[in-house]
Design a protein around this motif. Structure first.
Motif, PDB file in Angstrom:
ATOM      1  N   ILE A  79       0.829  -1.255   0.215  1.00  0.00           N
ATOM      2  CA  ILE A  79       0.103   0.012  -0.123  1.00  0.00           C
ATOM      3  C   ILE A  79       0.920   1.247   0.040  1.00  0.00           C
ATOM      4  N   ASP A  80       0.686   2.152  -0.876  1.00  0.00           N
ATOM      5  CA  ASP A  80       1.123   3.340  -0.972  1.00  0.00           C
ATOM      6  C   ASP A  80       0.290   4.316  -0.421  1.00  0.00           C
ATOM      7  N   LEU A  81       0.410   4.650   0.822  1.00  0.00           N
ATOM      8  CA  LEU A  81      -0.466   5.455   1.701  1.00  0.00           C
ATOM      9  C   LEU A  81      -0.093   6.860   1.544  1.00  0.00           C
ATOM     10  N   GLY A  82      -0.776   7.390   0.365  1.00  0.00           N
ATOM     11  CA  GLY A  82      -0.226   8.728   0.176  1.00  0.00           C
ATOM     12  C   GLY A  82      -1.224   9.937   0.504  1.00  0.00           C
ATOM     13  N   VAL A 122       6.262   3.718  -6.200  1.00  0.00           N
ATOM     14  CA  VAL A 122       6.412   3.244  -4.898  1.00  0.00           C
ATOM     15  C   VAL A 122       5.501   2.185  -4.597  1.00  0.00           C
ATOM     16  N   ALA A 123       4.087   2.017  -5.166  1.00  0.00           N
ATOM     17  CA  ALA A 123       3.525   1.001  -5.096  1.00  0.00           C
ATOM     18  C   ALA A 123       4.031  -0.240  -6.012  1.00  0.00           C
ATOM     19  N   ASN A 124       4.582  -0.203  -6.946  1.00  0.00           N
ATOM     20  CA  ASN A 124       5.452  -0.994  -7.742  1.00  0.00           C
ATOM     21  C   ASN A 124       6.461  -1.465  -7.177  1.00  0.00           C
ATOM     22  N   GLY A 125       6.962  -0.808  -6.308  1.00  0.00           N
ATOM     23  CA  GLY A 125       8.347  -1.159  -5.507  1.00  0.00           C
ATOM     24  C   GLY A 125       7.927  -2.049  -4.097  1.00  0.00           C
ATOM     25  N   THR A 126       6.821  -1.977  -3.663  1.00  0.00           N
ATOM     26  CA  THR A 126       6.255  -2.661  -2.862  1.00  0.00           C
ATOM     27  C   THR A 126       5.905  -4.101  -3.171  1.00  0.00           C
ATOM     28  N   GLY A 127       5.321  -4.114  -4.518  1.00  0.00           N
ATOM     29  CA  GLY A 127       4.976  -5.288  -5.006  1.00  0.00           C
ATOM     30  C   GLY A 127       6.346  -6.000  -5.299  1.00  0.00           C
ATOM     31  N   LYS A 128       7.426  -5.615  -5.650  1.00  0.00           N
ATOM     32  CA  LYS A 128       8.759  -6.261  -6.018  1.00  0.00           C
ATOM     33  C   LYS A 128       9.116  -6.804  -4.713  1.00  0.00           C
ATOM     34  N   VAL A 129       8.880  -5.915  -3.879  1.00  0.00           N
ATOM     35  CA  VAL A 129       9.554  -6.484  -2.466  1.00  0.00           C
ATOM     36  C   VAL A 129       8.769  -7.645  -1.918  1.00  0.00           C
ATOM     37  N   LEU A 130       7.373  -7.748  -2.143  1.00  0.00           N
ATOM     38  CA  LEU A 130       6.388  -8.741  -1.520  1.00  0.00           C
ATOM     39  C   LEU A 130       6.724  -9.926  -2.424  1.00  0.00           C
ATOM     40  N   ASN A 131       7.211  -9.929  -3.873  1.00  0.00           N
ATOM     41  CA  ASN A 131       7.257 -10.940  -4.783  1.00  0.00           C
ATOM     42  C   ASN A 131       8.708 -11.689  -4.466  1.00  0.00           C
ATOM     43  N   VAL A 179       0.943  -7.117   4.780  1.00  0.00           N
ATOM     44  CA  VAL A 179       1.026  -5.845   4.317  1.00  0.00           C
ATOM     45  C   VAL A 179       2.284  -4.847   4.495  1.00  0.00           C
ATOM     46  N   LEU A 180       2.651  -4.507   3.187  1.00  0.00           N
ATOM     47  CA  LEU A 180       3.745  -3.767   3.290  1.00  0.00           C
ATOM     48  C   LEU A 180       3.292  -2.091   3.076  1.00  0.00           C
ATOM     49  N   VAL A 181       3.469  -1.163   3.912  1.00  0.00           N
ATOM     50  CA  VAL A 181       2.899   0.203   3.717  1.00  0.00           C
ATOM     51  C   VAL A 181       4.310   1.170   3.442  1.00  0.00           C
ATOM     52  N   CYS A 182       4.166   2.026   2.684  1.00  0.00           N
ATOM     53  CA  CYS A 182       5.335   3.094   2.540  1.00  0.00           C
ATOM     54  C   CYS A 182       5.070   4.067   3.457  1.00  0.00           C
ATOM     55  N   VAL A 183       6.046   4.822   4.074  1.00  0.00           N
ATOM     56  CA  VAL A 183       6.071   5.752   5.041  1.00  0.00           C
ATOM     57  C   VAL A 183       7.073   6.832   4.615  1.00  0.00           C
ATOM     58  N   PRO A 184       6.906   8.007   5.067  1.00  0.00           N
ATOM     59  CA  PRO A 184       7.955   9.259   4.659  1.00  0.00           C
ATOM     60  C   PRO A 184       9.378   8.757   5.293  1.00  0.00           C
ATOM     61  N   GLU A 204      10.522   2.636   3.907  1.00  0.00           N
ATOM     62  CA  GLU A 204      10.822   4.067   3.209  1.00  0.00           C
ATOM     63  C   GLU A 204      10.391   4.312   1.936  1.00  0.00           C
ATOM     64  N   GLU A 205       9.651   5.389   1.713  1.00  0.00           N
ATOM     65  CA  GLU A 205       9.094   5.489   0.426  1.00  0.00           C
ATOM     66  C   GLU A 205       9.824   5.768  -0.798  1.00  0.00           C
TER      67      GLU A 205
END
Length: 345
Positions: free
Chosen positions: A12-15, A317-326, A102-107, A134-135
């Motif tokens: 989740i890119d919680l922007g 950022v969202a695609n980055g969380t996806g690559k990390v999850l994968n 769930v992987l969430v991005c933060v500043p 980190e974002e």
């Protein structure tokens, strides 16, 4: 009651401006504005996302359209939780499933209190285990940079609420800066300028439309104009004025100068070897704010370093969380320093 099914890990890119939901093996399944419409009388959520955004500035007294995140962090915990629940359910479809991870991005410089608020909101929205990243690190991964190498990469991620600047090497952030100057501040600067010069009050949506349609950060790249409707502060009546690209550029001078100064500050604190890599490879810009016309040229002129805008910068950022999850089994998610450390097999 939620029913769990494995294989529904989420990023989740919680922007501040937009929430993007990534589901493992499916990609980005949802991209919605971070807006919630609430009935003040019943405290009931009436709409979330784009439907709620359409209500901003147009609702009756008992209905308020609110943005529960400000400057990159949660400002209204309860509404953020309701928004996350709605968006996660919408992202996974009709099946009643939740996300075990769930992987969430933060500043990059979020406080411990801010980090805990994000984790609690995600858990209460259906997550079994919550990790934070980190974002700028997620943005770099999403943009296709190989952050595991001992090479310096500089990422400038400009969202709605924050601009995160980081120098990355060996899977971690070496130098970082996070400032609360980004897309929202651009809009506020435009509103102030129009009010000061034309005595015309416009809303956030109109300011954003101006920024996208005719805005520019660098002199001479655009020469456009656009009719703008608003309320005349002297007569109190609706009014119409023509606004030019040059006027928008002048309005944006202060916030873009702050971002350029922050980039300059990070470069000053960067170790010489990594600075040499950045000169060679350039600066990577991501996020919706990076799409401000001419901003890349402006930063390039201020730093003397080539600036590149990432492909699909809004979703980096969202695609980055996806690559990390994968590739989760290859990663050690550090909950203490918020970085994702790459581990060799």
């Amino acid at each position: 009651m939620w029913f769990w099914r494995m294989g529904t890990d989420m990023g989740i890119d919680l922007g501040t401006a937009t929430v993007l939901v990534y589901i493992k093996d499916k990609g980005v399944v949802l991209k919605e504005p971070s807006v919630v419409a609430i009935d003040k009388n019943t405290n009931k959520v009436l709409a979330v996302g784009e439907e709620a955004r359409q209500m901003i500035g147009r609702t009756p007294g008992n209905i308020v359209a609110v943005r529960p995140l400000r400057d990159g962090v949660i400002s209204d915990y309860d509404i953020t939780e309701k928004m996350l629940k709605y968006l996660i359910r919408k992202g996974v479809g009709k099946r009643r499933i939740s996300a075990p991870k769930v992987l969430v991005c933060v500043p990059s410089q979020a406080t411990e209190v801010e980090k805990r608020a994000v984790m609690d909101a995600a858990r209460n929205s259906g997550a079994k285990t919550v990790y934070l990243i980190e974002e700028p690190l997620a943005a770099a991964i999403g943009a296709g940079l190989d952050i595991s190498q001992p090479n310096g990469s500089m990422v400038v991620d400009i969202g709605g609420g924050t601009a995160d600047i980081a120098v990355i090497s060996l899977g971690g952030v070496v130098v970082r800066s996070s400032i609360k100057v980004a897309g929202d501040r651009f809009d506020e600067a435009i509103i102030r300028y129009i009010r000061s010069k034309y005595k015309l009050m416009i809303g956030d949506r109109t300011a954003e439309e101006l920024k996208i349609a005719i805005g520019s950060a660098f002199k001479g790249l655009r020469d456009l104009s656009m009719p703008v409707k608003g309320r005349n502060l002297i007569t109190g009546l609706p009014d119409l004025v023509d606004v030019t690209t040059e006027e928008i550029r002048m309005a944006l001078q202060e916030p873009i100068r702050i971002i350029a100064d922050s980039v300059h500050s990070v470069l000053e604190r960067t170790p010489p070897e990594l600075a040499a890599d950045i000169i060679e490879n350039g600066i990577l810009m991501t996020g919706g704010g990076a799409l401000l016309h001419g901003l890349d040229k402006y930063i390039e002129s201020e730093t003397g370093i080539a600036v590149h805008i990432a492909e699909d910068s809004v979703s980096c950022v969202a695609n980055g969380t996806g690559k990390v999850l994968n590739a989760f089994e290859k990663l050690d998610m550090s909950m203490l320093d918020m970085e994702v450390q790459l581990i060799e097999k």
